[in-house]
Write an enzyme that holds these catalytic residues in place. Sequence first.
Site, mmCIF file in Angstrom:
data_model
loop_
_atom_site.group_PDB
_atom_site.id
_atom_site.type_symbol
_atom_site.label_atom_id
_atom_site.label_comp_id
_atom_site.label_asym_id
_atom_site.label_seq_id
_atom_site.Cartn_x
_atom_site.Cartn_y
_atom_site.Cartn_z
ATOM 1 N N GLY A 9 0.825 -1.198 0.000
ATOM 2 C CA GLY A 9 0.000 0.000 0.000
ATOM 3 C C GLY A 9 0.857 1.245 0.000
ATOM 4 N N CYS A 10 0.297 2.309 0.505
ATOM 5 C CA CYS A 10 0.987 3.598 0.560
ATOM 6 C C CYS A 10 2.308 3.464 1.300
ATOM 7 C CB CYS A 10 0.084 4.607 1.267
ATOM 8 S SG CYS A 10 0.885 6.172 1.618
ATOM 9 N N PHE A 11 3.386 3.933 0.680
ATOM 10 C CA PHE A 11 4.689 3.763 1.326
ATOM 11 C C PHE A 11 4.852 4.595 2.589
ATOM 12 C CE2 PHE A 11 6.596 6.110 -2.630
ATOM 13 C CZ PHE A 11 6.088 7.343 -2.237
#
Length: 173
Positions: A9-11
């Site tokens: 997902g979002c880093f």
Amino acid sequence: MQTIILGGGCFWCTESVFLSVKGVQSVISGYMGGDAVSANYEAVCGGNTGHVEVIKVEFDESIVPLEVILDVFFATHDPTTMDRQGNDVGSQYRSVVFYTDETQKPTIDRTINKLRDMGINVVTEVHPAVEFYQAEDTHQDFFNRNPGQAYCNFAIPPKLAKLRKEFSQYMVS
């Protein structure tokens, strides 16, 4: 020292988790796995590069073994939904492990098989690492530098709470 690249997902979220793990020496946000010969946040978020938002984790296996790194990874993101993590939708958010050494692959496979044996339908991709494109400076250590960011305040604290509950012996004090 070992290195593994993780997409969950979002880093900003995965970075925050792994910055809290003992034995992790560095976490660098970036992009990997696509066909485009370069990567930047705008292009990757557009979903047309094939790249994934990833973190490159360098860790000391004498302090935190690869098995624990992988257990933390799988416990703090959803490895069962294709191309989605929460409200983040698109192939750039897919669950993926890029190994940097062939000796890591059996451990990755064992970890995924253990989850599948528990009835968890893991869709995480596993690939050898390819070229890593470091994300822009604004995306490095994002949550620590932007503590008021609403998205982070919604998504990251539950992950850190799970890390504290399930892996307290591996958390940085």
